[in-house]
Design a protein around this motif. Sequence first.
Motif, PDB file in Angstrom:
ATOM      1  N   MET A   1       0.948  -1.182  -0.015  1.00 30.74           N
ATOM      2  CA  MET A   1       0.094   0.106   0.056  1.00 30.74           C
ATOM      3  C   MET A   1       0.853   1.030   0.169  1.00 30.74           C
ATOM      4  SD  MET A   1      -2.702   1.051   2.867  1.00 30.74           S
ATOM      5  CE  MET A   1      -3.610   2.656   2.654  1.00 30.74           C
ATOM      6  N   LEU A   2       0.885   1.790  -1.101  1.00 32.41           N
ATOM      7  CA  LEU A   2       1.723   3.107  -1.240  1.00 32.41           C
ATOM      8  C   LEU A   2       0.764   4.484  -0.962  1.00 32.41           C
ATOM      9  CD1 LEU A   2       4.171   2.289  -4.207  1.00 32.41           C
ATOM     10  CD2 LEU A   2       4.607   2.066  -1.778  1.00 32.41           C
ATOM     11  N   LEU A   3       1.275   5.253  -0.225  1.00 33.42           N
ATOM     12  CA  LEU A   3       0.460   6.664   0.135  1.00 33.42           C
ATOM     13  C   LEU A   3       1.093   7.638  -0.394  1.00 33.42           C
ATOM     14  CD1 LEU A   3      -0.052   5.577   3.930  1.00 33.42           C
ATOM     15  CD2 LEU A   3      -1.983   5.461   1.974  1.00 33.42           C
ATOM     16  N   PHE A   4       2.308   7.612  -0.627  1.00 28.23           N
ATOM     17  CA  PHE A   4       3.101   8.856  -0.985  1.00 28.23           C
ATOM     18  C   PHE A   4       3.863   8.127  -2.181  1.00 28.23           C
ATOM     19  CE2 PHE A   4       3.068   9.204   3.506  1.00 28.23           C
ATOM     20  CZ  PHE A   4       2.539  10.428   3.650  1.00 28.23           C
ATOM     21  N   GLU A   5       4.162   9.196  -3.378  1.00 29.11           N
ATOM     22  CA  GLU A   5       4.821   9.027  -4.472  1.00 29.11           C
ATOM     23  C   GLU A   5       6.350   8.873  -3.838  1.00 29.11           C
ATOM     24  OE1 GLU A   5       4.281  11.905  -7.601  1.00 29.11           O
ATOM     25  OE2 GLU A   5       2.272  11.409  -7.701  1.00 29.11           O
ATOM     26  N   ASN A   6       6.847   9.651  -2.872  1.00 25.26           N
ATOM     27  CA  ASN A   6       8.185   9.450  -2.275  1.00 25.26           C
ATOM     28  C   ASN A   6       8.457   8.296  -1.420  1.00 25.26           C
ATOM     29  OD1 ASN A   6      10.288   9.947  -0.473  1.00 25.26           O
ATOM     30  ND2 ASN A   6      10.663  12.003  -1.600  1.00 25.26           N
ATOM     31  N   GLU A   7       9.176   7.252  -1.783  1.00 26.90           N
ATOM     32  CA  GLU A   7       9.498   6.255  -1.045  1.00 26.90           C
ATOM     33  C   GLU A   7       9.935   6.400   0.233  1.00 26.90           C
ATOM     34  OE1 GLU A   7       9.509   2.283  -0.087  1.00 26.90           O
ATOM     35  OE2 GLU A   7       8.564   3.230  -1.608  1.00 26.90           O
ATOM     36  N   THR A   8      10.753   7.463   0.390  1.00 24.94           N
ATOM     37  CA  THR A   8      11.315   8.001   1.743  1.00 24.94           C
ATOM     38  C   THR A   8      10.070   8.347   2.738  1.00 24.94           C
ATOM     39  OG1 THR A   8      13.073   8.867   0.891  1.00 24.94           O
ATOM     40  CG2 THR A   8      12.573   9.411   3.238  1.00 24.94           C
ATOM     41  N   LYS A   9       9.162   8.800   2.148  1.00 29.04           N
ATOM     42  CA  LYS A   9       7.880   9.225   3.074  1.00 29.04           C
ATOM     43  C   LYS A   9       7.058   8.078   3.261  1.00 29.04           C
ATOM     44  CE  LYS A   9       6.823  14.051   1.881  1.00 29.04           C
ATOM     45  NZ  LYS A   9       5.884  15.058   1.583  1.00 29.04           N
ATOM     46  N   ASN A  10       6.988   7.045   2.239  1.00 28.15           N
ATOM     47  CA  ASN A  10       6.487   5.645   2.623  1.00 28.15           C
ATOM     48  C   ASN A  10       6.786   5.026   3.799  1.00 28.15           C
ATOM     49  OD1 ASN A  10       4.064   5.780   0.949  1.00 28.15           O
ATOM     50  ND2 ASN A  10       5.478   5.626  -0.926  1.00 28.15           N
ATOM     51  N   ARG A  11       8.307   4.827   3.759  1.00 22.82           N
ATOM     52  CA  ARG A  11       8.917   4.355   5.048  1.00 22.82           C
ATOM     53  C   ARG A  11       8.825   4.959   6.364  1.00 22.82           C
ATOM     54  NH1 ARG A  11      13.322   3.933   1.115  1.00 22.82           N
ATOM     55  NH2 ARG A  11      14.251   5.510   2.123  1.00 22.82           N
ATOM     56  N   ARG A  12       8.840   6.455   6.119  1.00 25.49           N
ATOM     57  CA  ARG A  12       8.516   7.168   7.485  1.00 25.49           C
ATOM     58  C   ARG A  12       7.106   6.726   7.812  1.00 25.49           C
ATOM     59  NH1 ARG A  12       9.548  12.476   9.531  1.00 25.49           N
ATOM     60  NH2 ARG A  12       9.339  12.268  11.554  1.00 25.49           N
ATOM     61  N   PHE A  13       6.220   6.825   6.915  1.00 28.69           N
ATOM     62  CA  PHE A  13       4.668   6.404   7.568  1.00 28.69           C
ATOM     63  C   PHE A  13       4.483   5.255   8.022  1.00 28.69           C
ATOM     64  CE2 PHE A  13       0.717   4.825   6.905  1.00 28.69           C
ATOM     65  CZ  PHE A  13      -0.252   5.918   6.988  1.00 28.69           C
ATOM     66  N   LYS A  14       5.263   4.218   7.549  1.00 27.81           N
ATOM     67  CA  LYS A  14       5.349   2.951   8.253  1.00 27.81           C
ATOM     68  C   LYS A  14       5.844   2.780   9.472  1.00 27.81           C
ATOM     69  CE  LYS A  14       7.317  -1.977   7.373  1.00 27.81           C
ATOM     70  NZ  LYS A  14       8.109  -2.674   6.476  1.00 27.81           N
ATOM     71  N   ASP A  15       6.961   3.500   9.657  1.00 29.42           N
ATOM     72  CA  ASP A  15       7.698   3.672  11.098  1.00 29.42           C
ATOM     73  C   ASP A  15       6.934   4.169  12.083  1.00 29.42           C
ATOM     74  OD1 ASP A  15       9.895   2.129   9.965  1.00 29.42           O
ATOM     75  OD2 ASP A  15      11.056   4.117   9.582  1.00 29.42           O
ATOM     76  N   VAL A  16       6.191   5.417  11.503  1.00 37.74           N
ATOM     77  CA  VAL A  16       5.397   6.004  12.502  1.00 37.74           C
ATOM     78  C   VAL A  16       4.132   5.373  12.867  1.00 37.74           C
ATOM     79  CG1 VAL A  16       4.194   8.272  13.118  1.00 37.74           C
ATOM     80  CG2 VAL A  16       6.586   8.404  11.911  1.00 37.74           C
ATOM     81  N   ALA A  17       3.631   4.869  11.830  1.00 34.24           N
ATOM     82  CA  ALA A  17       2.292   3.935  12.178  1.00 34.24           C
ATOM     83  C   ALA A  17       2.326   2.965  13.124  1.00 34.24           C
ATOM     84  CB  ALA A  17       1.654   3.566  10.943  1.00 34.24           C
TER      85      ALA A  17
END
Length: 200
Positions: A1-17
């Motif tokens: 599930m990709l929420l951002f076009e930026n992969e760094t932001k996707n990893r950040r989202f996963k970590d914070v979630a």
Amino acid sequence: MLLFENETKNRRFKDVANKLLNNCFLIKSRDQDDYLFVKMNLDKFSEYFDVIGFELRIYETNNVIHLYNANGIGRQRLSKYESIILLLLRKLYIKKKKELSENIDIRITWEDLAEQYAMLKIAQKPNIDRQLRSSTLKMLRRYNLIDVFGADKLDETQIEIFPTILFALPSSDIETIFSMTEEKIRNLQGGDTDGEEDSD
């Protein structure tokens, strides 16, 4: 599930979630970058957590983000004595917050807490033993409710109580919380079982 076009932001989202799922709370003063990341992407986080049955609650006055589940999923089961300690910490937090400036961190000594507990005169466990102390402080620390300093020496131990303590159990305004806390302590004080109570 990709929420951002930026992969760094996707990893950040996963970590914070994952951090929210593990700790239940984010506090701006301690998790400022994560706190602001959630607020800037609130729609995405809310949509994601809604799918899995959770609700994000933001308490602006206390600078706290709370991951809440109305169905009880992910709640910690507390023994009677753990519940009493949690409630005493909340009572001490509210008392100190009324006395001190809004911007001052709330710290107590281990002795403050132990004295409050001993005053309850609980026949089955009149004092907090080492095992209960260690397991309860570790659990409360994990859920971002407190931090502990000098834990290896009782007479030097300090406990910083975070504003999240107000939301670990159902609550409303400070005065109501204070009276509810005292009533809950009185109710838990009686009996001779280690009854369990839910905490968010």
